[in-house]
Design a protein around this motif. Structure first.
Motif, mmCIF file in Angstrom:
data_model
loop_
_atom_site.group_PDB
_atom_site.id
_atom_site.type_symbol
_atom_site.label_atom_id
_atom_site.label_comp_id
_atom_site.label_asym_id
_atom_site.label_seq_id
_atom_site.Cartn_x
_atom_site.Cartn_y
_atom_site.Cartn_z
ATOM 1 N N THR A 190 0.816 -1.196 0.000
ATOM 2 C CA THR A 190 0.000 0.000 0.000
ATOM 3 C C THR A 190 0.856 1.256 0.000
ATOM 4 O O THR A 190 1.903 1.318 0.638
ATOM 5 C CB THR A 190 -0.914 0.043 1.234
ATOM 6 N N VAL A 191 0.383 2.229 -0.722
ATOM 7 C CA VAL A 191 0.983 3.555 -0.672
ATOM 8 C C VAL A 191 0.184 4.344 0.358
ATOM 9 O O VAL A 191 -1.030 4.460 0.256
ATOM 10 C CB VAL A 191 0.917 4.240 -2.038
ATOM 11 N N LEU A 192 0.856 4.825 1.347
ATOM 12 C CA LEU A 192 0.150 5.519 2.423
ATOM 13 C C LEU A 192 -0.071 6.977 2.060
ATOM 14 O O LEU A 192 0.723 7.567 1.330
ATOM 15 C CB LEU A 192 0.950 5.399 3.713
ATOM 16 N N PRO A 193 -1.155 7.565 2.568
ATOM 17 C CA PRO A 193 -1.401 8.970 2.260
ATOM 18 C C PRO A 193 -0.228 9.824 2.732
ATOM 19 O O PRO A 193 0.313 9.608 3.813
ATOM 20 C CB PRO A 193 -2.651 9.288 3.085
ATOM 21 N N LYS B 197 0.020 12.659 3.912
ATOM 22 C CA LYS B 197 -0.102 13.457 5.126
ATOM 23 C C LYS B 197 -0.014 12.624 6.408
ATOM 24 O O LYS B 197 0.027 13.165 7.490
ATOM 25 C CB LYS B 197 -1.400 14.272 5.110
ATOM 26 N N SER B 198 -0.019 11.292 6.272
ATOM 27 C CA SER B 198 0.143 10.495 7.482
ATOM 28 C C SER B 198 1.617 10.485 7.865
ATOM 29 O O SER B 198 2.484 10.888 7.099
ATOM 30 C CB SER B 198 -0.337 9.069 7.269
ATOM 31 N N PHE B 199 1.890 9.988 9.051
ATOM 32 C CA PHE B 199 3.272 9.961 9.506
ATOM 33 C C PHE B 199 3.945 8.629 9.211
ATOM 34 O O PHE B 199 5.027 8.345 9.678
ATOM 35 C CB PHE B 199 3.337 10.262 11.005
ATOM 36 N N LEU B 200 3.240 7.776 8.447
ATOM 37 C CA LEU B 200 3.792 6.462 8.171
ATOM 38 C C LEU B 200 4.827 6.527 7.062
ATOM 39 O O LEU B 200 4.604 7.146 6.030
ATOM 40 C CB LEU B 200 2.674 5.505 7.765
ATOM 41 N N LYS B 201 5.931 5.876 7.271
ATOM 42 C CA LYS B 201 6.939 5.767 6.213
ATOM 43 C C LYS B 201 7.061 4.301 5.800
ATOM 44 O O LYS B 201 6.643 3.416 6.513
ATOM 45 C CB LYS B 201 8.284 6.303 6.704
ATOM 46 N N PHE C 118 10.033 2.080 10.923
ATOM 47 C CA PHE C 118 9.964 3.531 10.738
ATOM 48 C C PHE C 118 8.548 4.060 10.882
ATOM 49 O O PHE C 118 8.269 5.206 10.583
ATOM 50 C CB PHE C 118 10.526 3.902 9.364
ATOM 51 N N LEU C 119 7.629 3.194 11.319
ATOM 52 C CA LEU C 119 6.235 3.604 11.419
ATOM 53 C C LEU C 119 6.004 4.401 12.694
ATOM 54 O O LEU C 119 6.439 4.010 13.770
ATOM 55 C CB LEU C 119 5.326 2.377 11.418
ATOM 56 N N LYS C 120 5.313 5.492 12.567
ATOM 57 C CA LYS C 120 4.910 6.269 13.744
ATOM 58 C C LYS C 120 3.393 6.240 13.868
ATOM 59 O O LYS C 120 2.692 5.935 12.927
ATOM 60 C CB LYS C 120 5.405 7.701 13.626
ATOM 61 N N GLY C 121 2.869 6.610 15.025
ATOM 62 C CA GLY C 121 1.434 6.517 15.242
ATOM 63 C C GLY C 121 1.050 5.061 15.427
ATOM 64 O O GLY C 121 1.888 4.210 15.711
ATOM 65 N N LEU D 262 -8.278 3.279 5.904
ATOM 66 C CA LEU D 262 -7.546 3.469 4.648
ATOM 67 C C LEU D 262 -7.735 2.295 3.688
ATOM 68 O O LEU D 262 -8.017 2.487 2.524
ATOM 69 C CB LEU D 262 -6.046 3.623 4.936
ATOM 70 N N PHE D 263 -7.545 1.080 4.213
ATOM 71 C CA PHE D 263 -7.502 -0.100 3.346
ATOM 72 C C PHE D 263 -8.464 -1.181 3.835
ATOM 73 O O PHE D 263 -8.655 -1.346 5.034
ATOM 74 C CB PHE D 263 -6.089 -0.691 3.314
ATOM 75 N N GLN E 56 -9.731 2.060 0.110
ATOM 76 C CA GLN E 56 -9.392 1.213 -1.034
ATOM 77 C C GLN E 56 -9.494 -0.254 -0.647
ATOM 78 O O GLN E 56 -9.013 -0.651 0.423
ATOM 79 C CB GLN E 56 -7.953 1.488 -1.487
ATOM 80 N N VAL F 131 -7.809 -3.395 -1.105
ATOM 81 C CA VAL F 131 -6.446 -3.624 -1.593
ATOM 82 C C VAL F 131 -6.061 -5.086 -1.746
ATOM 83 O O VAL F 131 -5.027 -5.388 -2.360
ATOM 84 C CB VAL F 131 -5.392 -2.930 -0.693
ATOM 85 N N TRP G 185 -5.310 4.332 10.191
ATOM 86 C CA TRP G 185 -4.211 4.995 10.871
ATOM 87 C C TRP G 185 -4.784 5.871 11.979
ATOM 88 O O TRP G 185 -5.725 6.637 11.770
ATOM 89 C CB TRP G 185 -3.429 5.831 9.857
ATOM 90 N N GLN H 88 -1.385 10.290 16.427
ATOM 91 C CA GLN H 88 -0.737 10.057 17.713
ATOM 92 C C GLN H 88 -1.470 10.660 18.905
ATOM 93 O O GLN H 88 -1.336 10.192 20.014
ATOM 94 C CB GLN H 88 0.705 10.587 17.663
#
Lengths: 359, 359
Positions: A61-64, A66-70, B68-71, B112-113, B146, B148, B172, B175
């Motif tokens: 998935t491509v995350l939005p 504006k979220s903080f997810l990388k 690297f995920l936050k929140g 989101l998904f 979506q 997915v 998501w 925080q």
């Protein structure tokens, strides 16, 4: 096995099975061509989005923004309807967790979370459900994933077959990982992590559908840890795929289509246990189309294949790993088998149902 | 409705239904006490982890520190087995997407998904499946999520009831959001976003189980956008919960247990359409236990309740929103109803099955 020898795999000349059926038939759940066709025409055409369109067993998935997810999430789902619930080497609970962990791992991602939705037929012994739950938890611990959400529904007697379990897996794909069925390149080596067809034949035996006794066990296992070892040893893996429903033959056809390449296999290097081969011969099955639940196809540059095999051979789940073929540039996008007697035959995608309800 | 008037809700004195059943009965899928008990004894005891232990309909996952995920991720799953597949106001596809979107939204997260796993009975018309898929996509677009990943399995005729759909939602959670059934505080107001029992009665009517005709429509709807508006207007929401299986009565009992509080309801402020009330009276159902699929319970500080109601009233999904009660400190963790005739009665958790197969 070629169930439809007159059918070319070329999309335009192939008589799409769906067009000849107004009602669902068992073949629509085969994981082969009819399933593909059904998914394409009924679901893919509706749920179209860039993630689904990649046609992998996982969603990257491509995350939005504006979220903080990388990085990316890897998401996969599977409904498990196997009959019988318990079989040599495993059960529906182990299968449900391992199948979904493996689908997430095929993205090169790290499986983290699993959800499980249970549809239970009225009358199922609660002890049976407990055995399944225990097996699920053991398998989740083996794979180092957490079962984080669940749902339980019950239907009237006769409205389900004892127990169905739908699992969804969510994992995390590091930012530098790019693995998928669309990345096979001419010159790549094709490796299988172990022997074929154990699961399908073991389930058939458990149903009492063999007229002889056998000690064949399902290979159901979680592959994420051995895959992680391989990815660490060989950083340029292009494709990971677990050949479950539809077997090796169907999985390689999917990859050939996705990557627009052909794949040439050497029959002499494809590992199949003697007992499994004998059972397949007696039953008229081609082991290339029988389901596996603990095997992975690895496609990577030829230069890294020895390193990958050495890594696999050092792990209990990869002791019988073998380089079985290579990827070539070819406009037909075929899977070709160089046979033991020196001929070559086209391996088509499984077009109907061979072994119902084995996953 | 109190199906077991002699049963106290106190855990120790309650004769746990599971202990009297060796086999699954329909009541185990009711979403009420028997379901709770089954989940607790069979699944919760196995899949124990901090995320599952919060007993919300969503999983708020803690991600591994090294990722690297936050929140947080919000993850929820649901098996949909409704019969009939199409009913006034909706269908199994709309229900599957909306139900899962709503469960994720109840965390205060942004859905989101969605994944969808289909179990299809051999013989289902493919056109039926297409209608369901179209409805799913429309509902997903309405909710801005979506679809997915998917899976399709087919079982033999007589081994399922036309079509089951298991959906998983991933969202998501920013925080700064902390919403859950465990956060209700004495002094909080309890709001419902609209009228009760529409879904359950509409499905019953679609089955032809009413001996009179009705125009009642299911309320099935995606609630994430209206919830987002409320959260923007009133930042201190403590609890969001959609009262689906088991109805308002069961959901509020769950919250009372999770938060260790009691909840007092004013019967005169509980919105129920006259036609729905009449159908419930004729059938002997208590609308407090009938499923809703487009309503949300909002629990928040009394000082913010007017702002929340104003926001709800400005949205089509909240025009009938009403403040129905308040949270009090009380050691019994009861849900109490102040009746129209001036009495008070305890609203227990639904203990068996009232309306099978409505979600």
């Amino acid at each position: 096995m070629n169930e439809n020898p007159s059918v070319s795999f070329n999309g335009s000349s192939c008589p799409l099975p769906l067009k000849h059926n107004k009602n669902i038939v068992i073949g629509h759940g085969s994981g082969g061509l009819m399933t593909h066709d059904l998914i394409q025409e009924v679901f893919q055409s509706q749920f179209r989005n860039p993630t689904l369109d990649t046609l992998n067993d996982f969603a990257k998935t491509v995350l939005p923004a504006k979220s903080f997810l990388k990085g990316h999430l890897s998401i996969s789902t599977d409904a498990h309807i196997i009959s019988p619930l318990f079989f040599p080497g495993g059960d529906i609970g182990r299968l449900a967790i391992a199948g979904t962990v493996n689908d997430v791992a095929m993205s090169g991602g790290i499986p983290l979370f699993i959800t499980a939705a249970f549809i239970i037929e009225e009358g199922l012994p609660i002890d049976t459900l407990k055995r399944v739950a225990i097996s699920m938890q053991q398998t989740a611990e083996e794979a180092e994933v957490q079962i984080v959400a669940g749902d339980t529904k019950v239907v009237e007697k006769g409205k389900a077959d004892k127990l169905f379990i739908s699992t969804t897996g969510i994992g995390w794909i590091p930012q530098d990982v790019n693995i998928g069925g669309e990345f096979a390149c001419p010159g790549d080596a094709v490796i299988i992590s172990g022997s074929l067809a154990d699961h399908g034949i073991a389930v058939l035996a458990a149903r009492g559908q063999l007229n002889f006794s056998t000690t064949i066990q399902s290979d159901v296992a979680t592959l994420n840890r051995v895959i992680r070892k391989v990815l660490k040893a060989t950083p340029n893996v292009h494709v990971l795929r677990d050949p479950t429903r539809g077997g090796l033959g169907t999985s390689l056809n999917e990859i050939a289509q996705q990557s627009q390449v052909s794949i040439v296999l050497d029959e002499e290097h494809i590992p199949i246990k003697a007992e499994v081969r004998a059972a397949c011969e007696l039953l008229g099955f081609d082991p290339l189309y029988v389901a596996n639940e603990g095997k992975v196809i690895i496609i990577l540059p030829e230069s890294e294949s020895k390193q990958a095999l050495d890594t696999l051979h050092s792990d209990p789940l990869g002791v019988s790993a073998s380089k079985i073929g290579s990827v070539i540039s070819d406009p037909h996008h075929h899977v070709l088998l160089k046979t033991l007697i020196g001929g070559t035959r086209i391996i088509e995608m499984l077009s109907g149902e061979m072994l119902p309800r084995i996953c």
